[in-house]
Design a protein around this motif. Structure first.
Motif, PDB file in Angstrom:
ATOM      1  N   ASN A 127    -108.011  42.484 -66.446  1.00 18.40           N
ATOM      2  CA  ASN A 127    -108.695  43.778 -66.302  1.00 18.40           C
ATOM      3  C   ASN A 127    -108.688  44.238 -64.851  1.00 18.40           C
ATOM      4  OD1 ASN A 127    -109.280  43.898 -69.027  1.00 18.40           O
ATOM      5  ND2 ASN A 127    -111.293  42.910 -68.806  1.00 18.40           N
ATOM      6  N   THR A 128    -108.865  43.307 -63.929  1.00 16.60           N
ATOM      7  CA  THR A 128    -108.849  43.651 -62.505  1.00 16.60           C
ATOM      8  C   THR A 128    -107.485  44.172 -62.085  1.00 16.60           C
ATOM      9  OG1 THR A 128    -110.497  41.934 -62.068  1.00 16.60           O
ATOM     10  CG2 THR A 128    -109.258  42.783 -60.187  1.00 16.60           C
ATOM     11  N   LEU A 129    -106.443  43.531 -62.547  1.00 14.30           N
ATOM     12  CA  LEU A 129    -105.081  43.980 -62.222  1.00 14.30           C
ATOM     13  C   LEU A 129    -104.802  45.357 -62.815  1.00 14.30           C
ATOM     14  CD1 LEU A 129    -103.019  40.692 -62.717  1.00 14.30           C
ATOM     15  CD2 LEU A 129    -103.698  41.769 -60.570  1.00 14.30           C
ATOM     16  N   ALA A 130    -105.313  45.608 -64.023  1.00 10.01           N
ATOM     17  CA  ALA A 130    -105.103  46.908 -64.666  1.00 10.01           C
ATOM     18  C   ALA A 130    -105.787  48.024 -63.886  1.00 10.01           C
ATOM     19  CB  ALA A 130    -105.610  46.872 -66.099  1.00 10.01           C
ATOM     20  N   VAL A 131    -107.012  47.744 -63.417  1.00 10.40           N
ATOM     21  CA  VAL A 131    -107.745  48.741 -62.631  1.00 10.40           C
ATOM     22  C   VAL A 131    -107.041  49.015 -61.312  1.00 10.40           C
ATOM     23  CG1 VAL A 131    -109.896  49.179 -61.397  1.00 10.40           C
ATOM     24  CG2 VAL A 131    -109.959  48.210 -63.697  1.00 10.40           C
ATOM     25  N   GLN A 132    -106.612  47.959 -60.660  1.00  3.82           N
ATOM     26  CA  GLN A 132    -105.889  48.122 -59.392  1.00  3.82           C
ATOM     27  C   GLN A 132    -104.603  48.900 -59.589  1.00  3.82           C
ATOM     28  OE1 GLN A 132    -105.393  44.169 -57.888  1.00  3.82           O
ATOM     29  NE2 GLN A 132    -107.515  44.006 -57.140  1.00  3.82           N
ATOM     30  N   ASP A 133    -103.888  48.635 -60.666  1.00  4.60           N
ATOM     31  CA  ASP A 133    -102.636  49.345 -60.945  1.00  4.60           C
ATOM     32  C   ASP A 133    -102.896  50.817 -61.199  1.00  4.60           C
ATOM     33  OD1 ASP A 133     -99.723  49.220 -61.524  1.00  4.60           O
ATOM     34  OD2 ASP A 133    -100.380  49.851 -63.524  1.00  4.60           O
ATOM     35  N   LEU A 135    -105.456  52.594 -60.021  1.00  4.10           N
ATOM     36  CA  LEU A 135    -105.848  53.226 -58.770  1.00  4.10           C
ATOM     37  C   LEU A 135    -104.646  53.480 -57.869  1.00  4.10           C
ATOM     38  CD1 LEU A 135    -109.112  51.221 -57.968  1.00  4.10           C
ATOM     39  CD2 LEU A 135    -108.935  53.595 -58.758  1.00  4.10           C
ATOM     40  N   GLU A 136    -103.713  52.545 -57.872  1.00  7.92           N
ATOM     41  CA  GLU A 136    -102.518  52.732 -57.043  1.00  7.92           C
ATOM     42  C   GLU A 136    -101.667  53.895 -57.520  1.00  7.92           C
ATOM     43  OE1 GLU A 136    -100.533  49.016 -57.123  1.00  7.92           O
ATOM     44  OE2 GLU A 136    -101.965  48.001 -55.785  1.00  7.92           O
ATOM     45  N   LYS A 137    -101.654  54.135 -58.820  1.00  9.16           N
ATOM     46  CA  LYS A 137    -100.861  55.241 -59.375  1.00  9.16           C
ATOM     47  C   LYS A 137    -101.618  56.561 -59.348  1.00  9.16           C
ATOM     48  CE  LYS A 137     -98.093  52.333 -62.451  1.00  9.16           C
ATOM     49  NZ  LYS A 137     -97.714  52.061 -63.847  1.00  9.16           N
ATOM     50  N   GLY A 138    -102.882  56.502 -58.905  1.00 10.26           N
ATOM     51  CA  GLY A 138    -103.679  57.724 -58.813  1.00 10.26           C
ATOM     52  C   GLY A 138    -104.170  58.225 -60.137  1.00 10.26           C
ATOM     53  N   ILE A 139    -104.219  57.325 -61.123  1.00 13.74           N
ATOM     54  CA  ILE A 139    -104.664  57.732 -62.441  1.00 13.74           C
ATOM     55  C   ILE A 139    -106.133  57.367 -62.580  1.00 13.74           C
ATOM     56  CG2 ILE A 139    -104.348  57.433 -64.936  1.00 13.74           C
ATOM     57  CD1 ILE A 139    -101.478  56.662 -64.362  1.00 13.74           C
ATOM     58  N   ALA A 140    -106.940  58.312 -63.032  1.00 16.11           N
ATOM     59  CA  ALA A 140    -108.368  58.062 -63.208  1.00 16.11           C
ATOM     60  C   ALA A 140    -108.571  57.233 -64.465  1.00 16.11           C
ATOM     61  CB  ALA A 140    -109.138  59.382 -63.319  1.00 16.11           C
ATOM     62  N   PRO A 142    -110.902  54.923 -67.144  1.00 12.82           N
ATOM     63  CA  PRO A 142    -112.299  54.918 -67.618  1.00 12.82           C
ATOM     64  C   PRO A 142    -113.161  53.930 -66.852  1.00 12.82           C
ATOM     65  CG  PRO A 142    -110.763  54.855 -69.474  1.00 12.82           C
ATOM     66  CD  PRO A 142    -109.949  54.683 -68.239  1.00 12.82           C
ATOM     67  N   THR A 143    -112.526  52.842 -66.418  1.00  9.41           N
ATOM     68  CA  THR A 143    -113.305  51.841 -65.687  1.00  9.41           C
ATOM     69  C   THR A 143    -113.746  52.370 -64.341  1.00  9.41           C
ATOM     70  OG1 THR A 143    -112.020  50.129 -66.778  1.00  9.41           O
ATOM     71  CG2 THR A 143    -113.294  49.472 -64.857  1.00  9.41           C
ATOM     72  N   SER A 144    -112.825  53.105 -63.647  1.00  8.77           N
ATOM     73  CA  SER A 144    -113.153  53.615 -62.324  1.00  8.77           C
ATOM     74  C   SER A 144    -114.148  54.762 -62.404  1.00  8.77           C
ATOM     75  CB  SER A 144    -111.868  54.068 -61.608  1.00  8.77           C
ATOM     76  OG  SER A 144    -111.243  55.104 -62.356  1.00  8.77           O
ATOM     77  N   ASN A 145    -114.041  55.618 -63.485  1.00  6.86           N
ATOM     78  CA  ASN A 145    -114.964  56.736 -63.614  1.00  6.86           C
ATOM     79  C   ASN A 145    -116.377  56.278 -63.943  1.00  6.86           C
ATOM     80  OD1 ASN A 145    -112.945  58.588 -63.123  1.00  6.86           O
ATOM     81  ND2 ASN A 145    -112.421  58.872 -65.306  1.00  6.86           N
ATOM     82  N   ASN A 146    -116.463  55.185 -64.669  1.00  5.83           N
ATOM     83  CA  ASN A 146    -117.785  54.696 -65.088  1.00  5.83           C
ATOM     84  C   ASN A 146    -118.208  53.474 -64.296  1.00  5.83           C
ATOM     85  OD1 ASN A 146    -117.887  56.651 -67.151  1.00  5.83           O
ATOM     86  ND2 ASN A 146    -116.649  55.334 -68.504  1.00  5.83           N
ATOM     87  N   MET A 147    -117.659  53.357 -63.080  1.00 10.12           N
ATOM     88  CA  MET A 147    -117.920  52.148 -62.302  1.00 10.12           C
ATOM     89  C   MET A 147    -119.391  52.017 -61.956  1.00 10.12           C
ATOM     90  SD  MET A 147    -115.933  50.916 -58.874  1.00 10.12           S
ATOM     91  CE  MET A 147    -114.398  51.042 -59.755  1.00 10.12           C
ATOM     92  N   ASN A 148    -120.058  53.159 -61.724  1.00  8.55           N
ATOM     93  CA  ASN A 148    -121.456  53.123 -61.314  1.00  8.55           C
ATOM     94  C   ASN A 148    -122.413  53.124 -62.499  1.00  8.55           C
ATOM     95  OD1 ASN A 148    -120.755  53.166 -58.592  1.00  8.55           O
ATOM     96  ND2 ASN A 148    -120.634  55.413 -58.572  1.00  8.55           N
ATOM     97  N   GLN A 149    -121.833  53.238 -63.741  1.00 12.84           N
ATOM     98  CA  GLN A 149    -122.678  53.271 -64.922  1.00 12.84           C
ATOM     99  C   GLN A 149    -122.877  51.856 -65.446  1.00 12.84           C
ATOM    100  OE1 GLN A 149    -121.002  55.909 -67.799  1.00 12.84           O
ATOM    101  NE2 GLN A 149    -121.050  57.699 -66.452  1.00 12.84           N
TER     102      GLN A 149
END
Length: 407
Positions: A127-133, A135-140, A142-149
């Motif tokens: 999951n960590t690798l998927a999120v990093q990938d 973010l690197e591609k500039g794609i929003a 769901p994990t990054s959008n709801n990171m603070n939730q």
């Protein structure tokens, strides 16, 4: 590495074809302090001390009773021969299989926990690798959008969390432990009832005649001593459980405490309260129940002693494998019991001498059993882990140490 012309390192293929050559494996390292050597010593030394502690206490017990006279000492000797024969036949096979079953089951549970933990770590890493990938591609994502939730925890994770809490408390679900204790308690009750109601008949079989002066004190001692059979067999089954956990220090502690209590109570009951041979039996029974209480308290803090489903108890497995050891146990103890019967037929004085010699012999001969305990526990765990190299190394090391010690 194998040296030319050296038999101390036998190739695995040769050992497979000729199994008895395992005793020559790594022969020069028999007393080395490597990992397997330290593990064997750490288990065997406390086990040997625990096994030797009881004969030593019995030897002191014999010294106290010997002051009462040859008749009383002979009575104790023939009674102990009957009691020990019954105890070994009923419980020793169960103790042996308990150690193996608990060691195997405990190892399998540890392997399952390690496998679950590894899968969980791999999932988190993926999951960590998927999120990093993302973010690197500039794609929003769901994990990054709801990171603070706040994230919801699945029901399976909740169960896993509760299971981890149970593990943190040190409680283990070992079905073999509950089964061994139930069998030990049942056999102890059966043995007590059998010995109490058939003591005179058994003493007659051992050669004690109806008009013998040994009969009355032997009957008293055996009857009172039989009351401790449930505690003895239950404590032996719990010692088998601790050995399966590779813990021989707890049984050593319980044995020493019980023996000290027995040694202290003996002169009080025998000489101060003038109970004679009955006092010696009472002191021994009390010490047995103290040992059982100590072992049960320690075991209850480590193991869930009753599984949720009574049908999960493995009675068939125990009885099948324990029965295979029953014939060997009878053969081993029969010679000792027969010798006691022959000595009893010669009279009080020869029987008293036999009792003294027997306790001295037991004190020294049981020391090698500590190595057997260590080997059994390590082998069971190694088989469960499918570590063939450790199996052969442990077997060869134990055999080598025994052969060197005996020579």
């Amino acid at each position: 590495m194998t040296e030319t012309g050296d038999l101390t390192s036998v190739p695995a293929s040769v050992v497979t074809q000729i199994p008895f050559l395992v005793i020559f494996k790594e022969l020069t390292r028999v007393f080395s302090k490597d990992a397997i050597g330290r593990e064997i010593l750490g288990i065997a030394f406390p086990a040997a001390l625990a096994l030797a502690a009881d004969p030593i206490a019995s030897l002191i017990d014999t010294a106290y009773i010997g002051r009462l006279g040859a008749v009383e000492l002979a009575a104790v000797g023939v009674s102990i021969a009957i009691f020990n024969q019954a105890s070994r036949i009923t419980i020793f096979p169960i103790v042996s299989v308990t150690t193996s079953f608990v060691a195997e089951e405990d190892t399998m549970e540890k392997l399952k926990e390690e496998e679950k933990e590894a899968k969980k770590n791999n999932l988190v890493h993926a999951n960590t690798l998927a999120v990093q990938d993302s973010l690197e591609k500039g794609i929003a994502s769901p994990t990054s959008n709801n990171m603070n939730q706040p994230q919801q925890t699945p029901a399976s994770d909740t169960k896993s969390s509760s299971g981890n809490k149970a593990n943190k408390k040190g409680k283990k679900n070992i079905k073999s432990a509950s089964t061994a204790m139930i069998i030990g308690l049942i056999l102890g009750l059966v043995q007590a009832i059998f010995l109490i109601f058939s003591s005179k008949v058994l003493l007659g079989v051992m050669g004690v005649k109806p008009n013998s002066a040994v009969l009355s004190p032997a009957h008293k001692y055996l009857t009172i001593r039989s009351l401790g059979a449930p505690a003895l067999l239950l404590s032996l089954s719990m010692q088998g459980i601790f050995r399966g956990f590779k813990d021989t220090k707890t049984p050593l502690y319980a044995t020493i405490v019980a023996d000290v209590i027995n040694i202290i109570l003996d002169p009080i009951f025998i000489f101060v309260l003038h109970l004679g041979i009955s006092g010696a039996a009472i002191a021994h029974v009390i010490s047995q129940y103290f040992m059982t209480l100590i072992l049960f308290t320690r075991l209850a803090s480590k193991v869930n002693l009753m599984p949720p489903n009574f049908a999960a108890l493995q009675f068939g497995k125990f009885l099948k494998n324990g029965g295979l050891l029953l014939a060997r146990t009878i053969a081993v103890t029969f010679c000792q019991t027969l010798a006691a019967a022959m000595a009893a037929r010669l009279g009080a004085t020869p029987m008293a001498a036999f009792q003294i010699c027997l306790q001295v012999w037991l004190t020294t001969s049981l020391l090698a059993d500590g190595l057997a305990v260590a080997g059994q526990a390590i082998l069971a765990c190694s088989f469960a882990e499918k570590d063939d190299n450790k199996v052969s190394s442990c077997a060869s090391r134990v055999l080598q140490v025994m052969s060197r010690s005996s020579s």
